[in-house]
Scaffold this motif. Structure first.
Motif, mmCIF file in Angstrom:
data_model
loop_
_atom_site.group_PDB
_atom_site.id
_atom_site.type_symbol
_atom_site.label_atom_id
_atom_site.label_comp_id
_atom_site.label_asym_id
_atom_site.label_seq_id
_atom_site.Cartn_x
_atom_site.Cartn_y
_atom_site.Cartn_z
ATOM 1 N N ASN A 82 0.950 -1.184 -0.060
ATOM 2 C CA ASN A 82 0.078 -0.037 -0.092
ATOM 3 C C ASN A 82 0.790 1.348 -0.074
ATOM 4 N N ARG A 85 -0.204 4.447 -1.939
ATOM 5 C CA ARG A 85 -1.064 5.587 -1.576
ATOM 6 C C ARG A 85 -0.639 6.807 -1.010
ATOM 7 N N TYR A 86 0.861 6.734 -0.660
ATOM 8 C CA TYR A 86 1.433 7.859 -0.232
ATOM 9 C C TYR A 86 1.913 8.717 -1.163
ATOM 10 N N SER A 122 7.141 13.992 4.487
ATOM 11 C CA SER A 122 6.276 13.112 4.440
ATOM 12 C C SER A 122 4.976 13.719 4.014
ATOM 13 N N SER A 124 1.890 12.617 4.693
ATOM 14 C CA SER A 124 0.849 12.622 5.397
ATOM 15 C C SER A 124 1.434 12.155 6.870
ATOM 16 N N ASP A 125 0.453 11.966 7.723
ATOM 17 C CA ASP A 125 0.832 11.361 8.978
ATOM 18 C C ASP A 125 1.140 9.717 8.801
ATOM 19 N N ASP A 126 0.300 9.213 7.987
ATOM 20 C CA ASP A 126 0.211 7.845 7.617
ATOM 21 C C ASP A 126 1.669 7.788 7.148
ATOM 22 N N HIS A 127 1.959 8.579 6.039
ATOM 23 C CA HIS A 127 3.121 7.960 5.343
ATOM 24 C C HIS A 127 4.393 8.363 6.249
ATOM 25 N N ALA A 129 4.230 7.757 9.404
ATOM 26 C CA ALA A 129 4.370 6.494 10.267
ATOM 27 C C ALA A 129 4.907 5.337 9.740
ATOM 28 N N PHE A 130 4.618 5.079 8.199
ATOM 29 C CA PHE A 130 5.099 4.164 7.538
ATOM 30 C C PHE A 130 6.572 4.025 7.255
ATOM 31 N N ARG A 133 8.001 3.051 10.860
ATOM 32 C CA ARG A 133 7.857 1.584 11.050
ATOM 33 C C ARG A 133 8.811 0.630 10.393
#
Length: 432
Positions: A82, A85-86, A122, A124-127, A129-130, A133
């Motif tokens: 995924n 998506r970033y 980044s 987004s915040d999700d990017h 965190a990705f 991680r």
């Protein structure tokens, strides 16, 4: 070992890994024209040698898409699925570095990825965190640029361990890998376009609809080769003549690719014209052979012509090196009406060795004829077994009276979904 010696050893080790990667990549890129599978294999080779993460994104700056990705730890490769998506950034966030590389055509080297970098780059915040991680430590992003097709996308190589970060030497090695990938992608795209054009020629050569005559049931099936490189020159055709008779042709142009597909379309049309001017099958093949020679001395094709007379219930056939048709007769026997076949079109001496005369059979109720190209019999190189399966299929009442008998025959004879050549089948059943 002192610090200088350790550094020299590390450089030699790194050079070894890069040379291994470039060698393996060269073998991978030359192996297939399916660039999606090829790039996935390149990613796998990269994470086994010089990187922990490899991602390849293709497309223009405004809409790149992830096409291949791999992690050195196979158990973590699913986390990359995924990552595409970033590539889209949220309002107020920076564009993805991949998009910047595609836009500028310039490579990007990030020797240290820390909290400050993640906050700034980044999408987004999700990017963010990705990347945290996965433990991104350093990264290279290289544009995939082809001399013929321009910018095709970008390749990302990342380290997620505490080993030495990427540097300018790594960047130079990686640039060579990106160049090779871009060349392979451009070649695959060009091949794909050529295959698409050839497929369109083939589709255009197939009849839009088969003739309808009371008491006769025609069915056709065509399937291109499952190996794109081999798309080519098989066809079947059937049309009603002005006097009510039905003309059937089937054949296979020698070779594959666009040239074979073009010749197939021309020959199919030449046979139509020849049949209308010379309605005897053998005579039509002679005319088509002459027309073929007008344009080329190197084109060859097998071909079969049959003329069906629904009034007198006869079928006249002639073959220029083409197999079939096979006929299930009313008494349960299976026969081939053509006892003598001449050479394929394009191979005849115009002064001798003429196409053999037409041969005629009487069609009685229940007769079932199958016209086909050799892709049906040679799909797994075991022609005797395929021939036996074809005979077995023709003996079955449920096959002869199926709604789509040609498609059913394909399923019975070809065990599985793949075959290395085109398959064309035309069936004719006499009902009353």
């Amino acid at each position: 070992m002192g610090q200088v010696e350790r550094r020299a050893f590390a450089w030699r080790e790194r050079d070894f890994y890069y040379f291994e990667l470039l060698l393996r990549a060269g073998e991978i890129l030359d192996r297939s024209l399916d660039y999606s599978e090829t790039l996935q294999n390149v990613c796998a080779a990269a994470v086994e040698t010089v990187a922990n993460v490899c991602i390849i994104d293709l497309g223009p700056e405004d809409s790149p898409r992830l096409v291949a990705a791999a992690h050195r730890d196979p158990a973590r490769s699913s986390e990359l699925e995924n990552a595409g998506r970033y590539l889209r950034h949220k309002e107020g966030k920076a564009p993805h570095p991949v998009r910047e590389v595609i836009r500028s055509r310039n490579s990007m080297l990030v020797t240290r990825i820390d909290d400050e970098y993640l906050e700034k780059h980044s999408t987004s915040d999700d990017h963010r965190a990705f990347m945290q991680r996965l433990g991104y430590q350093s990264m290279m992003i290289l544009p995939l640029v082809s001399q013929t097709s321009g910018v095709l996308g970008a390749m990302t190589l990342a380290k997620t361990s505490d080993e030495a970060p990427f540097d300018q030497i790594d960047l130079r090695f990686a640039a060579d890998l990106a160049r090779r990938c871009a060349s392979a992608i451009a070649k695959a795209i060009l091949h794909s376009k050529t295959v698409d054009i050839a497929s369109r020629f083939q589709e255009a050569a197939l009849p839009g609809k088969l003739p309808y005559v009371a008491g006769l049931v025609l069915d056709g099936f065509y399937e291109p080769s499952s190996e794109e490189l081999l798309v080519g020159g098989d066809w079947y055709d059937a049309f009603e003549m002005p006097d009510g008779r039905i003309a059937i042709t089937v054949g296979d142009v020698l070779g594959h690719g666009l040239e074979a597909a073009v010749w197939m379309g021309r020959l199919r049309n030449a046979l139509r014209a020849a049949i209308l001017s010379e309605p005897d099958p053998a005579g039509a093949l002679i005319v088509a052979d002459r027309l073929m020679r007008l344009d080329s001395e190197d084109a060859f094709s097998t071909a079969l012509v049959a003329i069906v007379d629904p009034v007198h219930r006869t079928m006249s056939c002639a073959s220029a090196g083409h197999p079939g048709p096979l006929m299930w007769m009313h008494d349960g026997t299976i026969a081939d009406p053509i006892s003598e076949r001449s050479l394929p079109l394009g191979l005849h001496d115009l002064d001798s060795g003429r196409i053999r005369r037409s041969q005629t059979v009487l069609m009685k109720p229940g007769m079932f004829a199958v016209f086909f190209t050799d892709g049906l019999l040679e799909w797994n190189r075991d022609v005797p077994a395929a021939w036996d399966h074809l005979i077995e299929a023709m003996r079955r009442h449920d096959v002869r009276f199926a709604r789509r008998p040609a498609a059913v025959i394909r399923e019975i004879v070809i065990d599985g979904g793949s075959h290395p050549d085109d398959v064309a089948i035309l069936t004719l059943r006499v009902d009353a």
